[in-house]
Enzyme design. Structure first.
Site, PDB file in Angstrom:
ATOM      1  N   GLU A   1       0.987  -0.942  -0.088  1.00  7.08           N
ATOM      2  CA  GLU A   1       0.305  -0.162  -0.021  1.00  7.08           C
ATOM      3  C   GLU A   1       1.050   1.375   0.002  1.00  7.08           C
ATOM      4  OE1 GLU A   1      -3.359   0.302   2.706  1.00  7.08           O
ATOM      5  OE2 GLU A   1      -3.495  -2.035   2.569  1.00  7.08           O
TER       6      GLU A   1
ATOM      7  N   TYR B   1      11.300  13.659  17.073  1.00  7.79           N
ATOM      8  CA  TYR B   1       9.601  12.351  16.698  1.00  7.79           C
ATOM      9  C   TYR B   1       8.878  13.637  16.227  1.00  7.79           C
ATOM     10  CZ  TYR B   1      13.694   9.133  19.097  1.00  7.79           C
ATOM     11  OH  TYR B   1      14.469   8.373  18.687  1.00  7.79           O
TER      12      TYR B   1
END
EC number: 3.3.2.10
Length: 400
Positions: free
Chosen positions: A93, A180
């Protein structure tokens, strides 16, 4: 292993290049495993799993390794049973949208670029495999950690920037979730501005252009402005990359499950705990979010009651267990100090050691906890990585 396995062979005298004596290198039962990395990716980590290891196959190309203990191995295989499905999503995907390699250099001002993209990709995978609600939950946990790091660095906001100046600074001293989570928020903000299809096209071009190369923040921003014309008129790129704190257009996630968990955590303040039906479908992330949103200090009796109902101190998920033990320490609930000691002697990861030791020694009137922390560290430090040793020593020196 992140490199191609060439094969296994018998050791040859001299090939260890002085790393050890040939008698040891060529000892009985020794073998040499050879790997090759053809892509120019700078390695930054070598991890070794040492012990009596076993594995379970959980897919045609997926094995889960752990200690060769039936109970541990079976539990690990069950916990990671969805790994093969995740690989399928990545391969079939996301690969249609993104091609190439996401790795960029992990140094100073562009460390965020690698970690932000990795975190973004991880949450896209979670969304594809487990749904939007689960992805929102993951984002919510990250948001909470980002807010906490902003508080941690309130006296030195330089380290809340994405593009930081770390001249003369040991990166291990300022490690946080900022690269992050703030990096993820920046990319998510761009996606919201231009839409996911357009953002996927941008990422595809970005990866095709810079795969297997190291780039810095300015190069990324130049590429962004060249491929998304006018983006700087809608998003203040300088505020996002060079500004301190959380930008005003960052966004806390919105979802039913996220809102429900935060609401339940708020109800704890008035003495209400979630019942069994409300948490029947909860996994580690739900509990982590719930615990992170509880008041930082509650009555010891409340901690005992919460654990009596939901057995959080016995959790095999260290994210959950450590979050609960932090709450117990903050509440001076000494019933759990033996479990704190056991945990500090079982794990060596800084993301677990740092919060537990800090919880023990920060604040006033905690002489008993400080003595306890120093004793545990003296007994456990030889099993910690040298970097972890240094981090914990710095915490103890600062607060004791």
């Amino acid at each position: 292993m992140g490199a191609k396995h060439v094969g296994r062979q018998d050791p040859v005298p001299g090939e260890c290049r002085g790393a050890c004596d040939d008698s040891l290198w060529c000892g009985e039962g020794r073998v040499v495993e050879e790997f090759v990395m053809e892509q120019p990716i700078p390695p930054y980590l070598f991890a070794f799993a040492v012990g009596e290891l076993g594995f379970r196959e959980v897919g045609p190309r997926t094995k889960i390794y752990s200690e060769a203990v039936p109970g541990v191995l079976d539990a690990a295989a069950k916990e990671f049973s969805g790994t093969e499905e995740m690989i399928k999503v990545v391969a079939h995907e996301l690969a249609h949208s993104w091609t190439g390699n996401l790795i960029t250099n992990k140094t100073n001002d562009h460390f965020w670029l690698n970690e932000g993209i990795t975190t973004y990709a991880e949450r896209r995978i979670v969304e594809a495999v487990q749904g939007k609600e689960r992805a929102a939950l993951n984002i919510g946990i990250g948001w909470k950690l980002l807010v906490e790091d902003m508080e941690r660095f309130k006296d030195n906001m330089e380290f809340t920037k994405l593009k930081t100046n770390q001249q003369g600074v040991d990166p291990d001293d300022v490690y946080s979730r900022v690269p992050y989570e703030k990096g993820f928020q920046f990319l998510w903000r761009i996606e919201r501005q231009i839409g996911r299809p357009a953002f996927d096209e941008f990422l595809k071009k970005y990866i095709a252009t810079f795969k297997f190369r190291s780039i810095d923040t300015d190069t990324f921003l130049d590429f962004l402005k060249a491929n998304v014309p006018g983006i700087e008129n809608h998003i203040d790129l300088k505020v996002w990359t060079e500004g301190t704190g959380i930008p005003p257009d960052a966004m806390e996630p919105a979802s039913d499950i996220y809102a429900k968990i935060v609401s339940l955590a708020n109800e704890f303040k008035v003495g209400r705990m979630p019942n069994e039906d409300e948490v029947a479908d909860w996994g580690g992330q739900e509990w982590e979010l719930y615990l992170e949103n509880l008041p930082k200090s509650v009555e010891a009796s409340q901690v005992l009651a919460l654990d009596a109902r939901h057995r959080l101190s016995e959790s095999k998920d260290y994210e959950v267990k450590v979050a609960f033990l932090q709450l117990a320490i903050a509440s001076r609930c000494s019933n759990y100090y033996s479990e704190v000691e056991k945990t500090l002697k079982e794990v060596g990861r800084m993301q677990y050691l740092r919060p537990l030791y800090k919880a023990l020694v920060q604040g006033t009137g905690k002489e008993e906890e400080k003595t306890f922390a120093k004793r545990v560290f003296s007994e456990a430090c030889s099993c910690y990585h040298p970097i972890a040793q240094g981090v914990v020593e710095a915490i103890l020196v600062k607060h004791t």
